[in-house]
Design a protein around this motif. Structure first.
Motif, PDB file in Angstrom:
ATOM      1  N   SER A 113       5.702  24.307 -17.861  1.00 46.80           N
ATOM      2  CA  SER A 113       6.271  24.816 -16.609  1.00 46.80           C
ATOM      3  C   SER A 113       5.270  25.707 -15.879  1.00 46.80           C
ATOM      4  O   SER A 113       5.208  25.690 -14.643  1.00 46.80           O
ATOM      5  N   HIS A 114       4.439  26.448 -16.628  1.00 41.04           N
ATOM      6  CA  HIS A 114       3.475  27.337 -15.969  1.00 41.04           C
ATOM      7  C   HIS A 114       2.412  26.517 -15.238  1.00 41.04           C
ATOM      8  O   HIS A 114       2.019  26.852 -14.119  1.00 41.04           O
ATOM      9  N   LEU A 134       3.948  25.156 -12.174  1.00 34.42           N
ATOM     10  CA  LEU A 134       4.128  26.190 -11.148  1.00 34.42           C
ATOM     11  C   LEU A 134       2.808  26.461 -10.426  1.00 34.42           C
ATOM     12  O   LEU A 134       2.778  26.571  -9.191  1.00 34.42           O
ATOM     13  N   LEU A 182       8.944  25.837  -2.286  1.00 37.37           N
ATOM     14  CA  LEU A 182       8.408  26.505  -3.473  1.00 37.37           C
ATOM     15  C   LEU A 182       9.533  26.854  -4.442  1.00 37.37           C
ATOM     16  O   LEU A 182       9.475  26.550  -5.639  1.00 37.37           O
ATOM     17  N   GLY A 235      10.355  25.323  -8.095  1.00 35.46           N
ATOM     18  CA  GLY A 235      10.398  26.226  -9.243  1.00 35.46           C
ATOM     19  C   GLY A 235      11.688  26.061 -10.022  1.00 35.46           C
ATOM     20  O   GLY A 235      11.683  26.015 -11.261  1.00 35.46           O
ATOM     21  N   TRP A 240      12.130  24.863 -13.847  1.00 38.94           N
ATOM     22  CA  TRP A 240      12.818  25.763 -14.767  1.00 38.94           C
ATOM     23  C   TRP A 240      13.973  25.056 -15.455  1.00 38.94           C
ATOM     24  O   TRP A 240      14.184  25.159 -16.658  1.00 38.94           O
TER      25      TRP A 240
END
Lengths: 100, 164, 354
Positions: A5-6, A9, B101, B105, B109
């Protein structure tokens, strides 16, 4: 290990910045560079998913994206040079008519 | 090793900000080169050494050199304020980008969680493995890209000629 | 005596290696300038530097001091950031590629195997090409940021030249890579060990790639001379037409940095030629253990020295190309020749395998 996920992102932040630059910049060359930035954000996502899957296909996609970007840059910059020769300006606002 | 990812991630974001908000094209180009180099390091960390090197050789070493050369040739200086700026875009654009964005995200998540680890089995990403895949399974796309490059070369020559 | 963990030992080892290599390289570069002036002088029936120290041996030191204490003049209209950045970029790119160049075998110290190389990458050769391809920026940016006509022309010329010859440079190497099947420089050298067996009269020759790829070597080294902007391809700084090319407006220490990185590039390019075509550190090795560690390094340095001497020799012998001749030579002669070399190599390899 680095969480997927990082990486994603980071990729989406870079993509958003590229998109923002594409909209707000007025210089053709800078606009073009922002497109390259967006391409690179997508490449990062490809690499991250290639590691997640796992498989080499994602890395090959990046390879192809880089090749296409090279071709695109050659033609795009030639267009910019031709544009500058005709309008004597690099501002994107000046390119608002099909003919001079 | 993870700390390197975050360091270069921050470097990439800061340099990307600089690409977008610098007013001199040369500084934008230099910042983009920094982004490309930072991404190459991240590719190395993610087990893609060949792609990392291709990124530096082709992207930073060839494509961006073209950009810098064109900027030098056209002597593109400081970007002045725009003559007619669209008010609508200014008020709608940033919120939309922010929405994009946040939306993305949330998807990431929901899908992977905040610490969903990128599984890292020993993946053979050596140049030999990539070459084998490229020249066996992906031979057709490879040949098609070569035609694409030929077309691009012709297009660039035609466009750059003085008399069209 | 304190004992180190493996990680600590690795860190200390790497830092020591980097410091040592940087020190040796900088000294070698300083004396390369001395050697160049001496050799050229003797080619032209002169004495060369003779006053500072015996046979001018302290001349590099004097030059270095002079560069450091000279006034640093920058053009008023120069771009402040890029004007500073360009020389340091040149320095960085010139010295970064040394990191993957092996210069000897490994030896054992206190139970740890120490390789005579800063780091061994499995994409080593690609790394060298990546770093050298970034070297174009320093030249282009130096030319642009000086905000002056001659540097701009020199910068544009040299970027075009470096991009053009980079293609031939990599094409010349591909033949070797096809034979070796790896990009790791250490492995490529190890594959060249021994003598040619079953080669009749030629079985006294070492198994260097040079004998398999003579054309590849010629293409590589010609392109390498152009890539490092040396005579006869030193158009970017053609004194008679462009004053000093891209570094016209640089003085004092920043000029010295450009100067040093040019020589560092020469060393890198020669080292790659040694590793790929001339068997790297391989050579007769005998005697006690320490001698068998030292001798390969000596062979490597000797081969490297031959290349550097050849560079200087060429400078003393050949006149400069004209710019259109240079471009025509690169694109219309060297590039097709490189493609032909790859074609022939692949045909021969396919024939031998079947």
């Amino acid at each position: 290990m680095i969480p997927l996920s990082h990486i994603l992102l980071l990729s989406v932040i870079l993509f958003t910045l590229g998109a923002a630059g594409f909209i707000i910049r007025r210089n053709v060359i800078t606009v073009f560079m922002c497109i390259e930035l967006m391409l690179n954000a997508v490449n990062l996502a490809f690499i991250a998913f290639a590691r997640r899957l796992p498989g080499l296909d994602g890395q090959l996609f990046v390879f192809f994206v880089i090749v296409v970007a090279a071709a695109e840059a050659a033609v795009g910059l030639a267009i910019i040079v031709a544009l500058y020769r005709n309008r004597n300006s690099l501002a994107i606002d000046d390119v608002d008519s099909m003919k001079l | 090793m993870e700390i390197l990812f975050y360091i270069f991630g921050v470097v990439a974001i800061v340099a990307a900000l600089s690409v977008v908000f610098q007013r001199t094209p040369v500084y934008s180009a230099l910042s983009l080169i920094v982004v490309l180099a930072a991404l190459a390091v991240i590719y190395l960390l993610l087990g893609a050494p060949f792609i990392a090197m291709v990124q530096v050789i082709v992207y930073a070493g060839a494509i961006m050199v073209l950009f810098v050369l064109v900027i030098m040739l056209l002597n593109a200086g400081h970007e002045g304020p725009s003559a007619h700026r669209a008010k609508f875009a200014r008020w709608v654009g940033p919120p939309l980008l922010l929405a994009f964005l946040v939306e993305f995200g949330v998807i990431v998540w929901k899908q992977y969680g905040l610490t969903g680890a990128a599984s890292a089995p020993a993946l053979d990403a050596s140049p030999a493995a990539i070459g084998r895949l490229l020249f066996k399974s992906y031979i057709l796309p490879f040949e098609v890209t070569s035609i694409l490059i030929l077309v691009a070369v012709l297009g660039a020559v035609v466009l750059a000629k003085k008399q069209l | 005596m304190a004992t180190f963990s493996d990680t600590e030992f690795f860190l200390i080892e790497t830092v020591i290696k980097i410091a040592l290599i940087m020190f040796i390289l900088l000294t070698a570069i300083a004396y390369l300038t001395w050697l160049e002036r001496k050799v050229i002088a003797h080619i032209q029936s002169r004495w060369g530097p003779y006053l500072v120290g015996p046979h001018g041996l302290l001349q590099p030191l004097a030059d270095g001091l002079k560069f450091m204490f000279k006034e640093d003049i920058a053009p008023l209209e120069a771009d402040p950031v890029v004007y500073w950045l360009a020389p340091f970029l040149a320095f960085l790119m010139a010295f970064l590629s040394i990191a993957v160049i092996p210069f000897g075998e490994s030896f054992t110290l206190a139970g740890h195997v120490i390789q005579l190389q800063i780091t061994d990458l499995n994409v080593g050769l690609l790394f060298v090409f990546a770093v050298t391809s970034l070297g174009v920026y320093s030249v282009a940016l130096a030319g642009w940021s000086s905000n002056s006509k001659y540097p701009l022309l020199g910068g544009l010329r040299s970027s075009a030249q470096m991009i053009s010859y980079e293609v031939s440079l990599s094409l010349g190497v591909i033949g070797v890579l096809m034979i070796a099947g790896t990009l790791s420089l250490r492995e490529i050298v190890n594959q060249q060990a021994g003598l040619w067996a079953h080669a009749g009269l030629f079985s006294v020759l070492p198994r260097w790639n040079l004998f398999l790829q003579p054309l590849g070597f010629l293409i590589y080294f010609t392109a390498a001379i152009a890539e490092t902007n040396r005579i006869p391809f030193d158009l970017p700084e053609g004194e008679t037409e462009l004053v000093a090319g891209f570094h016209t407006e640089y003085s004092s220490f920043k000029f010295a940095i450009f100067f040093m990185s040019e020589y560092a590039n020469m060393v890198t390019v020669s080292a790659i030629a040694t590793l790929l075509f001339f068997g790297g550190w391989l050579g007769p090795s005998f005697g006690p253990y320490w001698l068998r560690v030292i001798l390969p390094v000596l062979w490597f340095c000797l081969k490297l020295f031959c290349f550097l001497f050849f560079y200087i020799w060429v400078r003393g012998t050949l006149p400069r190309f004209r710019y259109d001749q240079l471009m025509a030579f690169g694109w219309k002669f060297l590039l097709p020749l490189g493609l032909l070399n790859i074609l022939v190599t692949s045909f021969v390899m396919a024939w031998l395998h079947s």
